[in-house]
Write an enzyme that holds these catalytic residues in place. Structure first.
Site, PDB file in Angstrom:
ATOM      1  N   CYS B 339       2.837  11.851  -2.578  1.00 43.06           N
ATOM      2  CA  CYS B 339       2.040  12.973  -2.076  1.00 43.06           C
ATOM      3  C   CYS B 339       2.640  13.311  -0.729  1.00 43.06           C
ATOM      4  O   CYS B 339       3.836  13.562  -0.666  1.00 43.06           O
ATOM      5  CB  CYS B 339       0.568  12.584  -1.996  1.00 43.06           C
ATOM      6  SG  CYS B 339       0.243  10.984  -1.239  1.00 43.06           S
ATOM      7  N   GLY B 342       2.030   9.245   0.899  1.00 46.86           N
ATOM      8  CA  GLY B 342       2.137   8.259  -0.165  1.00 46.86           C
ATOM      9  C   GLY B 342       1.171   7.109  -0.027  1.00 46.86           C
ATOM     10  O   GLY B 342       1.437   6.009  -0.492  1.00 46.86           O
ATOM     11  N   ARG B 345      -3.375   9.909  -2.312  1.00 39.76           N
ATOM     12  CA  ARG B 345      -3.317  10.358  -3.709  1.00 39.76           C
ATOM     13  C   ARG B 345      -2.371   9.503  -4.523  1.00 39.76           C
ATOM     14  O   ARG B 345      -2.613   9.207  -5.693  1.00 39.76           O
ATOM     15  CB  ARG B 345      -2.876  11.819  -3.742  1.00 39.76           C
ATOM     16  CG  ARG B 345      -3.936  12.734  -3.233  1.00 39.76           C
ATOM     17  CD  ARG B 345      -3.399  14.119  -2.994  1.00 39.76           C
ATOM     18  NE  ARG B 345      -2.865  14.248  -1.648  1.00 39.76           N
ATOM     19  CZ  ARG B 345      -2.681  15.419  -1.026  1.00 39.76           C
ATOM     20  NH1 ARG B 345      -2.977  16.538  -1.649  1.00 39.76           N
ATOM     21  NH2 ARG B 345      -2.194  15.475   0.189  1.00 39.76           N
ATOM     22  N   LYS B 381      -4.760   3.501   4.339  1.00 40.70           N
ATOM     23  CA  LYS B 381      -5.282   3.293   5.691  1.00 40.70           C
ATOM     24  C   LYS B 381      -6.794   3.077   5.682  1.00 40.70           C
ATOM     25  O   LYS B 381      -7.570   3.952   6.059  1.00 40.70           O
ATOM     26  CB  LYS B 381      -4.919   4.481   6.572  1.00 40.70           C
ATOM     27  CG  LYS B 381      -3.412   4.719   6.641  1.00 40.70           C
ATOM     28  CD  LYS B 381      -3.015   5.492   7.878  1.00 40.70           C
ATOM     29  CE  LYS B 381      -3.486   6.926   7.814  1.00 40.70           C
ATOM     30  NZ  LYS B 381      -3.214   7.631   9.072  1.00 40.70           N
TER      31      LYS B 381
END
Lengths: 546, 648
Positions: B339, B342, B345, B381
């Protein structure tokens, strides 16, 4: 009557049948007076598909290859067969299944389509299949129906000092849609009842339908009073209602129309119980849809479920637009209110709309399921349906003449009974241990009510059923469902009886689309059904062991 | 810290979806906000609500009313509580204390570092060793003759948000890797995340290329070439850009973007159109607004579901996973997923795809491994997305929640395919936000090592595995995987449903009053116990030299008394908090003392039925009343009906 004159082509070879969950099958199609018979011989095994013509809601035909191409049956893997022309018949059934028949030969195709069209829409009761259905296991001498008003009355000893069984309607002259015997207050004699009946639409005077053992309060149902524009009164009607609340001082009337609708009804001779004439009764209005609105809602819902586009937004907006879940919500909410009046507030309730044969029955039977543990067993539930729907005169023949696919002009059709089953399903979802019966029972009833081998749902009232000889010449579905072989399939293995009222949550988030019925024929229903079966077996196994 | 450890009495807790309220005392501790119902009836246990400070997303003080000062607390586990505090000063004290408490600024303040279950050091260490990603790659069949473990990132030098151990094609040399990583956003170059052994096809992940409008990178092209070459089944490799095309194009202006098919030989490029974290955040907010409104009508509910778009986004993620799965299992092609960075999504699509392809991930242990691999180790994250520390609100997004929901949607479509039930998903969701265990703290592995989480905190997986019988799906059929190794979900929109048990986990009045799941689990469990007893008795008999008679399932009444132990947590609604569970247990023990017979007849289910018939029900029916409303309603509306009478 001779059916054969409507069957020009009785047999066609090399027909291809396409139906959900099965690969296309090639075989012989045969039309009989009541069935479509499809048989396929594949080596040793022969398979038979039997479809009741009555189950067919709509038929669509298209003719192809008029110019004489040879048709290809890629699915059967056979080489091209020379054929002059062929046609396709799409059958949309009342159980929401859609089948397709590819028929070689235009002539044959059209003949068959014509036969189906005619035979599936027969409306002479005595020509219908239940009068011809003679399975080996059942005998016409078996008892028809589960219980009579007399037996029901005899079972409820607690109410006998204040309530009596009246035979005023024994020849159906006072109210054609009521059973021959009804329960009314002791102090009201038959003469009074006759007068009250004249003041109520269709003669449906207030009768007892439920007695709450805990506090002696009752649920009554009737049709609207015929007060008319000039606010006519009926002394006897007022007396009867006064006798109902004798001692407790207050009662509720739940009118299944909006206040405005009730006011308007006066213009056409109907009306409502005004405060001035019925001072001890408090009216509550809850608007339940009926008739055409409900039928159209079902049509839209089924259309939405059959729409295989991939947009979530479109699906949700169609689901919303059908309003079906709103109807489920209103029905449950009104039943909840009714049950509250009885159980928590401790007052008797009279429920009616205009005719008192649709929404009234819906609300009163749902309230009984909420309140009365006896109606939540398999036997009790079927008994409830018999009392509150069959004997109480829900016009099944009118309401269930067509289902969601029919192109026929709507007349008296309305899926009130399907709505009831949906509401019961919602209850069972929220209280999975409280019901003695299972989802397959509800699905079975949803199917049988539209097309059946049994006579149970024929006709519009007890009177008609007697006149047509339904009880002598057909088999009873309810009796059949209670046979040991069937009973097991339709009971809920998790059932743990509870004496308590089961109050459903009516938040929109708690209501769900009844996938088992409306998405029954999508591929994924198979996974769910298998899992349910598995769970069922597991429970039975565990229960058996311990 | 002097502002904590305070109590306020006579606080009213308003029920969210009715006019009912209970009064009690509010306690503020270092870790929890606790509401204890003042016990006016001796027969019923006082209701307690424990709210972990980390779970609080927002505190709002509404304007003063005649009855007091309202305080609304919204939690990340979708609990919403509405208190009314009598004195405004008390309310303000709680409010300001909470504001300070719920915004920890350093990791050391998080609950995980003070949380101390009764466990010794050895157990704690074992907990962290339960999941071994090296073993997981071995299970997939990696390293093999085409894929190898590389040590380029051993010291987090190439990419600090990746784990140390990475798997790349054998033909990808170090210079290729280094070159490729320089051409990828945040250095997240293409690496292996799942290997489909049957077709030797690989699922790889990375971030977007820094291609801008025309830049290219030969090493990156070689990298993709190497991935393609490692799979002999297919001549090309799919490159799935999970973003909508428009977003990807906009990124080109910032020197980022997507692969140009002309520069890469043998790739097939595909956009799949999952929206970004900001859209998802707004969408879920809208959804919660819709379902949080009182007196919601069915139509407004459905229209709200439609307009918030949440289910549409959920379906987009599932659709992407299906695309990935088909490419790998049907075409046997390798797929590279990315995405922007990364880690959102991409993580969703890769993990969901793996779940569809590999039955192992549908087991309890396997599901943990999957989350550990695609989410934790590859640097989703969690700290930013779940707002663990006081940070940028724009970084917060329910990406992981959405993943859990996708999994739930699949469990609904395939009830027999998953070993776990939705309670596992709910419990994981609870702890992703609770910061009670170390697993989800911080944004990447490197940071976790710096924080020495392995030494200073406990692992959630150990806790979940220990009580895994609570998370079992009774309908699970282990042999289902033999007939359905790859799941093919339906993409019909009618199969995507609102997840009530997640978003109304704490609004128990909305839940079914009786749980099939729980009941079946109990039955199963008691059956096992019975069998054990029989075995035990048999061995004892043998000891005495008596050969056991034919096993009698109708065991003696003595044995049957052992029967009705039910799982403590997961009664009907959400998993209980530790404290609640404890209380529940005590309660049940008490009951048992009264006599085993009692436990049997006065079962939990019944108790819940009774409890359910709370007054909130009655109000909801009456609140709907329409046109007649102007006139005085009957007593039905306002009476407190005999709930207490009906409850045990």
């Amino acid at each position: 009557m001779e059916f054969s004159e409507h069957i020009k082509t009785a047999n066609v070879e090399d027909v291809v049948l396409r139906r959900p969950f099965h690969p296309p099958m090639q075989g012989t199609l045969c039309v009989t007076g009541h069935h479509l018979l499809f048989s396929n011989r594949d080596g040793d095994s022969s398979r038979l598909v039997l479809l009741l013509l009555r189950n067919i809601d709509a038929i669509e035909k298209s003719v192809e290859n008029l110019l004489g191409y040879s048709s290809l049956f890629s699915s059967t893997g056979q080489s091209q067969r020379p054929s002059v022309s062929s046609g396709t018949i799409t059958l949309k059934c009342k159980d929401l299944c859609v089948l397709q028949l590819d028929i070689p030969g235009m002539e044959e195709c059209l003949n068959i389509a014509r036969s189906i069209e005619y035979l599936s829409s027969l409306d002479i009761v005595s020509d219908m299949y239940p009068f011809f259905y003679r399975p080996l296991k059942l005998s016409l001498q078996d008892q028809w129906g589960l219980s009579s008003p007399e037996q029901n009355y005899a079972q409820m000893e607690e109410l006998q000092d204040r309530w009596r069984l009246s035979h005023v309607n024994k020849d159906y002259s006072v109210c054609p849609s009521y059973p021959p015997a009804v329960i009314v207050p002791h102090s009201i004699d038959d003469e009074t009842l006759v007068k009250v009946a004249k003041f109520r639409q269709g003669g449906r005077f207030p009768v007892l339908c439920y007695y709450h053992r805990k506090n002696g309060m009752v649920i009554m149902r009737s049709s609207q009073p015929l007060t008319g524009a000039n606010r006519k009164r009926c002394r006897e009607d007022e007396l009867l209602l006064q006798a109902v609340i004798d001692g407790s001082g207050l009662g509720y009337i739940i009118d299944t129309r909006s206040n405005q609708q009730a006011q308007q009804a006066r213009m056409t001779g109907g009306g409502f119980e005004s405060k001035s004439s019925y001072s001890c009764w408090k009216r509550l209005h809850r608007q339940l849809e009926r008739g055409k609105v409900l039928q159209e809602s079902l049509i839209k819902l089924v259309e939405a479920c059959g729409d295989h586009s991939h947009s979530v937004d479109r699906w949700l907006s169609k689901l919303e637009n059908s309003k079906w879940l709103s109807h489920v919500h209103t029905a449950l909410a009104t039943a909840g209110l009714l049950a509250e009046c009885v159980e928590r507030d401790g007052h008797s309730v009279l429920v009616h709309g205009s005719e008192g044969t649709d929404a009234t029955l819906l609300v009163s039977s749902l309230a009984q399921l909420i309140l009365d543990p006896n109606t939540r067993t398999l036997d009790g539930f079927l008994g409830l349906l018999e009392r509150e729907w069959l004997l109480a005169g829900h016009p099944f023949q009118h309401r269930c003449a067509h289902s969601a696919y029919s192109h026929a002009r709507l007349r008296l059709e309305a899926p009130v009974f399907v709505l009831l089953l949906d509401c019961v399903w919602q209850l069972a979802r929220q209280f999975p241990l409280a019901m003695g019966f299972s989802e397959p029972l509800l699905l079975r009833l949803a199917r049988e009510v539209y097309a059946s081998d049994y006579g149970t749902f024929l006709c519009n009232s007890d009177q008609e059923r007697c006149a047509a000889g339904v009880k002598e010449r057909t088999h009873c579905l309810f009796q059949f469902l209670l046979k040991p072989s069937e009973r097991e399939h339709y009971s809920n293995p998790l059932y743990e009886p509870t004496e308590l009222a089961i109050w459903p949550s009516i938040q929109p988030q708690s209501l769900q689309l009844w996938r088992g019925l409306f998405l029954r024929w999508t591929q994924h229903a198979v996974h769910l059904e298998k899992a349910q079966e598995e769970l069922r077996n597991l429970v039975i196994e565990c229960r058996g062991a311990s | 810290m002097k502002y904590i450890q305070s109590s306020v009495e006579q606080v009213r807790l308003l029920e969210r979806f009715s006019n009912k309220s209970t009064s009690g005392t509010l306690h503020l501790t270092a870790t929890h906000l606790i509401f204890v119902e003042s016990n006016n009836t001796a027969t019923t246990a006082a209701q307690e609500i424990w709210i972990l400070h980390h779970h609080i997303a927002s505190v709002e003080k509404l304007s003063l009313t005649t009855s007091g000062c309202p305080l609304v607390i919204q939690c990340r586990n979708f609990r919403v509580v509405h208190f009314v505090v009598q004195r405004e000063r008390d309310c303000h004290d709680i409010y300001s204390s909470l504001l300070r408490l719920l915004r920890p600024v350093s990791y050391d303040e998080l609950y995980a570092f003070s949380y101390n279950p009764k466990q010794n050091e050895q157990q704690r260490e074992e907990g962290w060793q339960l999941i071994d990603l090296g073993a997981e790659f071995e299970r997939m069949g990696v390293p093999c003759d085409r894929w190898q473990l590389t040590d380029v990132n051993r010291d987090y030098k190439i990419c600090e948000t990746y784990p140390r151990d990475l798997y790349v094609p054998i033909t990808a040399s170090k210079p290729i890797i280094v070159g490729s990583s320089k051409f990828r956003s945040k250095g997240r170059f293409p690496v292996l995340t799942y290997f489909y052994q049957e077709k030797k096809a690989a699922v790889c992940r990375c971030s977007q290329p820094l291609s801008g409008f025309s830049a290219r990178c030969l090493e990156d092209e070689s990298m993709l070439q190497a991935i393609s070459k490692a799979n002999h089944n297919s001549r090309f490799v799919y490159v799935m850009d999970t973003r909508p095309k428009l977003n990807a194009m906009a990124n080109r202006a910032a020197g980022k973007g997507y692969e140009n098919e002309d520069n890469y030989s043998n790739i097939r490029f595909q956009f799949v159109g999952i929206e970004n974290i900001h859209v998802m955040r707004t969408s879920l907010q809208k959804l919660l607004e819709v379902v949080g409104s009182r007196f919601l009508s069915v139509n407004d509910y459905l229209l709200g579901l439609e307009s918030c778009g949440w289910l549409r986004h959920v379906k987009a993620v599932v659709d992407a996973a299906i695309f990935l799965t088909k490419a790998v299992t049907v075409e046997g092609a390798s797929v590279l997923v990315h995405c922007s960075d990364g880690w959102d999504r991409t993580a969703q699509v890769c993990s969901l795809g793996a779940l569809l392809m590999d039955p192992y991930y549908r087991t309890i242990k396997g599901f943990m491994v999957l989350i550990e691999k695609d989410w934790i180790s590859f640097g989703h994250k969690f700290a930013d997305r779940c707002d663990q520390l006081d940070g940028d609100p724009k970084e917060v997004s329910p990406v992981f929640t959405q993943f859990l929901e996708c999994v739930w949607q699949l469990t609904e479509q395939f009830p027999q395919a998953f070993e776990f039930s939705e309670w596992l998903l709910l419990q994981i969701h609870e702890h992703v936000h609770s910061c009670q265990y170390g697993n989800f703290l911080a944004n990447n592995q490197r940071r976790r090592e710096e924080l020495q989480l392995g030494d200073r905190t406990h692992s959630l997986w150990a806790f979940l595995l220990r009580e895994q019988q609570n998370y079992l799906n009774p309908a699970y059929c282990p042999t289902y995987a033999d007939t359905h190794p790859v799941l093919e979900p339906s993409t019909l929109p009618c199969h995507f449903k609102f997840w009530r048990n997640m978003y109304h986990q704490f609004d128990r009045s909305m839940h079914p009053r009786q749980s099939v799941l729980k009941n079946v689990l109990t039955l199963k469990e008691s059956n096992c116990q019975l069998e054990d007893t029989i075995k035990d008795l048999e061995t004892r008999l043998q000891k005495h030299g008596i050969s056991p008679p034919t096993p009698d399932p109708q065991a003696s009444p003595r044995d049957q008394r052992i029967l009705p132990t039910r799982p403590h947590s997961l009664i009907l609604g959400a998993p209980l908090s530790r404290k609640e569970a404890q209380r529940q247990q005590e309660e049940e023990e008490e009951e048992e003392e009264v006599g085993e017979e009692v436990t049997e007849c006065c079962s939990d289910t019944e108790r819940t039925v009774e409890g359910s018939s709370g007054t909130e029900r009655k109000e909801s029916y009456s609140d709907l009343q329409g046109t007649y409303g102007a006139k005085a309603e009957p007593a039905v509306v306002s009476l407190e009906f005999g709930v207490a009478r009906m409850t045990c």
